[in-house]
Enzyme design. Sequence first.
Site, PDB file in Angstrom:
ATOM      1  CG  ASP A 205      -1.826   1.270   1.336  1.00  0.00           C
ATOM      2  OD1 ASP A 205      -1.482   2.148   0.576  1.00  0.00           O
ATOM      3  OD2 ASP A 205      -2.870   1.126   2.202  1.00  0.00           O
TER       4      ASP A 205
ATOM      5  CB  SER B 190      -4.313  13.266 -14.193  1.00  0.00           C
ATOM      6  OG  SER B 190      -5.286  13.413 -15.153  1.00  0.00           O
TER       7      SER B 190
ATOM      8  CE1 TYR C  22      -6.912  10.441 -10.252  1.00  0.00           C
ATOM      9  CE2 TYR C  22      -7.315  12.200 -12.006  1.00  0.00           C
ATOM     10  CZ  TYR C  22      -6.815  10.820 -11.607  1.00  0.00           C
ATOM     11  OH  TYR C  22      -6.141  10.119 -12.430  1.00  0.00           O
TER      12      TYR C  22
ATOM     13  CE  LYS D 155      -3.368  11.175 -10.851  1.00  0.00           C
ATOM     14  NZ  LYS D 155      -2.244  10.052 -10.603  1.00  0.00           N
TER      15      LYS D 155
END
Length: 251
Positions: free
Chosen positions: A67, A146, A159, A163
């Site tokens: 992890d 991203s 997110y 990113k």
Amino acid sequence: MPELTTSLSDRTAVITGSAQGIGLEIARLLGSHGARVVLADMNGQKAEETATLLRADGIQAVPIECDVTDESAVDAVVDKAQREFDTLDIWVNNAGITRDASLRKMTLEDFRLVVDVHLTGTWLGVRAASAVMRERKAGSIVNISSISGKVGNLGQTNYSAAKAGIVGLTKAAAKELARSNVRVNAVQPGLILTDMTRAMPPEVFERMEASIPLERAGTPTEVAGAVLFLASDLSSYMTGGVIEVAGGRMM
Ligand code: NAD
């Protein structure tokens, strides 16, 4: 000056989140260019199956359950790479998740989890890998960001923040590690066909695809191509860079 080639023979590459999707294709492409690959994934069972698949193609691959938000688990990956293959030359921070929701609906837990996996996970990987690479005065670290971190996506405040954070982390680490000949770069994929995007509502996927100048979603292998470039000596004069692999979307 290193010879400019895509050959990775005698190099060891760790790829996080490589049991499936983009990470799997990165492992396959780096492996087919001679790298020994360590598949580090939270899904240990699937990482094992993927390693078996790659070995059948003649790639030296070992799995390890990890992890990326767990400091000691990430350090154990470094140990495993060195124990199995003696060296650590390439580290790709690719593991990721999404928990999309509007600000109205997103919970603090969903925000923290996404930031933890992408940003803390990448930081732990950069720190652990660079500790070895710095001593060896060589190495390439590739962080998967991203396009969402460049432009911000609806429903992805968690997110997009993580990113975008990866880009800042990449540049700061690149500055710190350049004197040790350790390069740190990032890749920003656009819409790529994997389980992550298959989970999107079809109409959202179609709307996104329609806005891509190259008129299609990308494949995981096309992202892997940019990672191979950054991992190999072909990019020996690049550090702190960000490569978009998005078919021209949001250029
Ligand atoms: P995927 O869901 O197919 O695969 C992600 C992998 O990461 C899985 O094997 C999963 O088990 C692993 N993982 C998740 N959490 C983990 C953790 N805490 N520790 C270790 N492993 C963990 O996703 P994908 O589409 O292949 O995405 C790979 C990367 O590319 C992610 O960082 C993602 O954000 C990024 N990305 C994807 C797209 C896309 O369109 N698919 C676009 C831009 C960026």
